[in-house]
Design a protein around this motif. Structure first.
Motif, PDB file in Angstrom:
ATOM      1  N   GLN A 226       0.827  -1.205   0.000  1.00 23.15           N
ATOM      2  CA  GLN A 226       0.000   0.000   0.000  1.00 23.15           C
ATOM      3  C   GLN A 226       0.867   1.263   0.000  1.00 23.15           C
ATOM      4  OE1 GLN A 226      -2.627  -0.588   3.369  1.00 23.15           O
ATOM      5  NE2 GLN A 226      -3.946  -1.993   2.231  1.00 23.15           N
ATOM      6  N   HIS A 263       0.365  -0.112  13.836  1.00 23.88           N
ATOM      7  CA  HIS A 263      -0.933  -0.713  13.545  1.00 23.88           C
ATOM      8  C   HIS A 263      -1.382  -1.643  14.662  1.00 23.88           C
ATOM      9  CE1 HIS A 263      -0.932   0.787   9.376  1.00 23.88           C
ATOM     10  NE2 HIS A 263       0.378   0.691   9.513  1.00 23.88           N
ATOM     11  N   ASP A 303      -4.374  -5.615   6.433  1.00 22.43           N
ATOM     12  CA  ASP A 303      -4.247  -4.258   6.977  1.00 22.43           C
ATOM     13  C   ASP A 303      -3.161  -4.103   8.032  1.00 22.43           C
ATOM     14  OD1 ASP A 303      -5.369  -5.571   9.149  1.00 22.43           O
ATOM     15  OD2 ASP A 303      -7.280  -4.497   9.062  1.00 22.43           O
TER      16      ASP A 303
END
Length: 356
Positions: A226, A263, A303
């Motif tokens: 990403q 994260h 993610d």
């Protein structure tokens, strides 16, 4: 066609018991396949793993128990394969004895920095098995001939080993690492810094803003996902003043090396070092590693925060393996299990079938 039988609903008073089916559980989304248990290269760990020009490339490695193929513990041979089954020796080992000429070829090594950058394969720094630190950078477009790009200008970030190396935004990034004084003389240091270069000669230090990841290294492979660099776990090697190794399972990412996002401070996978990370099928992957003993677990995430374990890993526990993303698959090759095995992970189709 398999027929699925259902029981007839049973009415007891005003309660209707649901129908009980015999449908089979769904198949996992991915499947491992053993391509070969005995590739022609000798067992090793820490070998560089690069995918370049539609081939997998295996660079160097470490095996102190095999003095035939590793007379100086590590070697500098190069193997390549288009399919994981057929491997060719592109460059034989020249790191044989004290007559080795460091100006003509790269010293044998493992767990160095390995990247594909500007249509070439690069080796960045190395380990401490030669009794010193490697401050060299090498480049090749065929795996056979290597150019010592910084022969006249040692890197400014030495001495260090066990660093994390990534190709990102047209630059080579060297992140973290440490010295290991018991193997190569140097002041004990655990690095928490970042250096970048476009040519392997001139390097610039990036100053991250707090908060960002603690001192670490010992991460194999690389993860650019990403449009961000990702740091997944890692750790520190034991030294005289810090005799206990550190193991991490936090997850960080950054788009510029300056601002970092955590994260998760603690992913569900066990804290580890000498593991391998990759990006495959639009996901981050964490595979095997060491946390006091060798591991065989595999995890993936879309993610960096929410993780799923891939069950029933068929290969033996290991650390410092060579992991490739090649030909629509994720590959697990060799490692500290000290076998020359090659495994391929492929995604099943929407019906749960293998692609071929």
């Amino acid at each position: 066609m398999r027929l699925i039988q259902f029981a007839v609903p049973i009415v007891i008073g005003w309660v209707i018991l649901p129908m009980v089916g015999t449908a089979q559980p769904s198949k996992p989304a991915y499947e491992w396949e053993l391509v070969t248990a005995n590739a022609p290269f000798a067992p090793r760990d820490g070998a560089g793993a690069l995918t370049y020009r539609n081939r997998m490339w295996l660079l160097g490695g470490w095996n102190p128990g095999d003095r035939r193929h590793f007379p100086r513990i590590t070697n500098n041979e190069v193997w390549s394969s288009p399919d994981g089954k057929i491997w060719s020796l592109v460059k034989p080992n020249t790191y044989l004895d004290q007559s080795f000429d460091i100006t003509r070829d790269w010293e044998g090594r493992h767990t160095a920095g390995y990247v594909v950058h500007r249509d070439a394969m690069w080796i960045v720094g190395g380990d401490v098995n030669s009794g010193h630190y490697h401050s060299d950078v090498w480049r090749s477009t065929d795996g056979r001939s290597w150019q010592h790009v910084n022969a006249k200008k040692p890197v400014p970030w030495g001495p260090r080993a066990l660093h994390y190396t990534v190709a990102f935004r047209d630059q080579i990034w060297v992140i973290g690492g440490q010295t290991v004084p018991q193997f190569a003389s140097a002041k004990e240091q655990f690095y928490r810094d970042i250096w970048v270069s476009s040519d392997g000669v001139d390097w610039k230090q990036i100053q991250p803003n707090e908060p960002f990841w603690p001192q670490r290294g010992m991460i194999g492979g690389a993860a650019v996902f990403q449009d961000r660099i990702w740091i997944l776990g890692g750790g520190t090697y034991d030294t005289a003043n810090r005799p206990q190794r550190q193991y991490f399972n936090d997850v960080w990412s950054s788009a510029d090396g300056v601002t970092w996002t955590c994260h998760t401070p603690k992913a569900p996978w066990a804290a580890r070092q000498y593991h391998d990370i990759a990006v495959f099928d639009g996901k981050l992957w964490v595979l095997e590693g060491y946390s006091g003993s060798n591991r065989k677990d595999v995890w993936y995430s879309a993610d960096g925060k929410n993780w799923t374990e891939l069950p029933n890993t068929p290969w033996k526990p290991r650390h410092a393996a060579s992991v490739f993303v090649h030909d629509g698959s994720l590959w697990m090759v060799a490692g500290n299990n000290m076998e020359s095995d090659v495994w391929r992970l492929r995604k099943r189709d929407s019906r749960g079938n293998r692609p071929d």
